[in-house]
Design a protein around this motif. Sequence first.
Motif, mmCIF file in Angstrom:
data_model
loop_
_atom_site.group_PDB
_atom_site.id
_atom_site.type_symbol
_atom_site.label_atom_id
_atom_site.label_comp_id
_atom_site.label_asym_id
_atom_site.label_seq_id
_atom_site.Cartn_x
_atom_site.Cartn_y
_atom_site.Cartn_z
ATOM 1 N N TYR A 27 0.305 -1.096 -0.387
ATOM 2 C CA TYR A 27 -0.320 -0.123 0.225
ATOM 3 C C TYR A 27 0.996 1.210 0.104
ATOM 4 N N PRO A 28 0.773 2.098 -0.711
ATOM 5 C CA PRO A 28 1.324 3.504 -0.647
ATOM 6 C C PRO A 28 1.442 4.491 -0.086
ATOM 7 N N ILE A 29 2.188 5.029 0.808
ATOM 8 C CA ILE A 29 2.132 5.763 1.327
ATOM 9 C C ILE A 29 3.370 6.987 1.273
ATOM 10 N N LEU A 30 2.660 8.319 0.708
ATOM 11 C CA LEU A 30 3.763 9.100 0.555
ATOM 12 C C LEU A 30 3.978 9.891 2.113
ATOM 13 N N VAL A 31 4.754 10.216 1.826
ATOM 14 C CA VAL A 31 5.991 10.798 3.417
ATOM 15 C C VAL A 31 6.378 12.394 2.758
ATOM 16 N N PHE A 32 5.654 13.250 3.159
ATOM 17 C CA PHE A 32 6.701 14.593 3.162
ATOM 18 C C PHE A 32 7.934 14.573 3.884
ATOM 19 N N PRO A 33 8.540 15.438 3.321
ATOM 20 C CA PRO A 33 9.583 15.588 4.495
ATOM 21 C C PRO A 33 9.951 17.061 5.652
ATOM 22 N N THR A 34 10.455 17.460 6.047
ATOM 23 C CA THR A 34 10.240 18.691 7.004
ATOM 24 C C THR A 34 10.321 19.518 6.301
ATOM 25 N N SER A 35 10.954 21.081 6.696
ATOM 26 C CA SER A 35 11.315 22.339 6.215
ATOM 27 C C SER A 35 12.639 22.038 5.153
ATOM 28 N N ASN A 36 12.294 22.518 4.170
ATOM 29 C CA ASN A 36 12.686 21.951 3.350
ATOM 30 C C ASN A 36 13.934 20.752 2.977
ATOM 31 N N GLY A 37 13.426 19.719 3.293
ATOM 32 C CA GLY A 37 13.847 18.474 3.273
ATOM 33 C C GLY A 37 13.528 17.797 1.465
ATOM 34 N N ARG A 38 14.749 16.791 1.901
ATOM 35 C CA ARG A 38 14.706 16.333 0.758
ATOM 36 C C ARG A 38 14.368 15.150 0.314
ATOM 37 N N TYR A 39 14.085 14.374 -0.442
ATOM 38 C CA TYR A 39 13.547 13.321 -0.495
ATOM 39 C C TYR A 39 14.070 12.327 -0.399
ATOM 40 N N PHE A 40 15.817 12.087 0.453
ATOM 41 C CA PHE A 40 16.490 10.743 1.051
ATOM 42 C C PHE A 40 16.210 11.143 2.653
ATOM 43 N N GLU A 41 15.728 12.018 3.126
ATOM 44 C CA GLU A 41 16.052 12.249 5.050
ATOM 45 C C GLU A 41 14.853 11.636 5.626
ATOM 46 N N ALA A 42 13.577 11.311 4.982
ATOM 47 C CA ALA A 42 12.942 9.702 5.662
ATOM 48 C C ALA A 42 14.269 9.113 6.232
ATOM 49 N N LYS A 43 15.094 8.605 5.053
ATOM 50 C CA LYS A 43 16.001 7.863 4.964
ATOM 51 C C LYS A 43 17.094 7.757 6.253
ATOM 52 N N ASP A 44 17.739 9.111 5.786
ATOM 53 C CA ASP A 44 18.647 9.561 6.756
ATOM 54 C C ASP A 44 18.285 9.375 7.893
ATOM 55 N N PHE A 45 16.983 9.913 8.593
ATOM 56 C CA PHE A 45 16.802 10.155 9.923
ATOM 57 C C PHE A 45 16.146 8.770 10.466
ATOM 58 N N HIS A 46 16.353 7.495 9.350
ATOM 59 C CA HIS A 46 15.641 6.589 10.198
ATOM 60 C C HIS A 46 14.281 6.059 10.184
ATOM 61 N N LEU A 47 13.423 6.884 10.058
ATOM 62 C CA LEU A 47 12.353 7.174 9.543
ATOM 63 C C LEU A 47 11.960 5.214 8.769
ATOM 64 N N VAL A 48 12.561 5.574 7.342
ATOM 65 C CA VAL A 48 11.902 4.171 6.930
ATOM 66 C C VAL A 48 12.462 2.890 7.269
ATOM 67 N N ASP A 49 13.713 3.065 8.259
ATOM 68 C CA ASP A 49 13.723 1.573 9.204
ATOM 69 C C ASP A 49 12.543 1.661 10.348
ATOM 70 N N SER A 50 12.174 2.389 10.762
ATOM 71 C CA SER A 50 10.840 2.181 11.527
ATOM 72 C C SER A 50 10.417 1.061 11.251
ATOM 73 N N VAL A 51 9.518 1.608 10.037
ATOM 74 C CA VAL A 51 8.415 0.469 9.535
ATOM 75 C C VAL A 51 9.146 -0.644 8.252
ATOM 76 N N ARG A 52 10.339 -0.729 8.715
ATOM 77 C CA ARG A 52 11.520 -1.370 8.066
ATOM 78 C C ARG A 52 10.198 -2.948 7.794
ATOM 79 N N TRP A 53 9.540 -3.329 9.091
ATOM 80 C CA TRP A 53 8.724 -4.559 8.649
ATOM 81 C C TRP A 53 7.786 -4.441 7.858
#
Length: 235
Positions: A27-53
């Motif tokens: 199921y697709p979840i579109l993730v918007f970054p924080t202020s002036n954030g880039r597309y790799f931010e959620a990965k760099d700050f481990h938000l992606v890892d939190s839902v890895r399962w």
Amino acid sequence: MHEEYRRFYSQHLGLDMEMLVLGDYGYPILVFPTSNGRYFEAKDFHLVDSVRWFIENKLIKLVCIDSGDKWSWYAKHLHPGTRLHNHNLYDRMISEELVPRLQQECQVDKIGVAGCSLGGYQALNFAFKHPEKVAHLFSMGAAFDIRMFMGGYYDEQVYFNNPPDFMPNAQNDNFYKMNIILGTAEHDFCKDSNYQMSGILAAKGIPHRLDVRPNGTHDWPVWREMFPEYVSSIF
């Protein structure tokens, strides 16, 4: 975990947009970054890892998009009307170019949207402006009154991009079908904004959850704790 960099030309913006897609099915979840954030931010700050399962078990596909803040909310050298116009072009890029691709690719009628801090505003504003396209909304550590960026300027485009203004008068059956979670923390400076938005939704009878984490602040550790719990509510 499958990871794919994508780049596509936006007709509305007249430039290339970049994004990172995590997962090859789900199921697709579109993730918007924080202020002036880039597309790799959620990965760099481990938000992606939190839902890895959820990603590895092919339940969700995260789509992390670049922000448009540098030519909209944070473009202080531009007139507020121009910044609003640029934000509306970004909104049209999401709603008319990206979301239809995700709907077709994932074979869904509606998508999920999520974001932290200003990304949470982006997610909520998009969901409430386009409720026919969003089934799940997760905001984390967000404030929703965009007038703070306008320096006193106000017109109907501020109104229609400012959820505390337009939501009390908005009418759409899809609001009542949406899974809405407003996440904040006891020591988050955005906490009051979440109480205000919860009050607006409650007054309209729109089902939602206000999640206030004890002892938390406005920071990634809290958001990483929230996100997997919120994603699990999809299933």
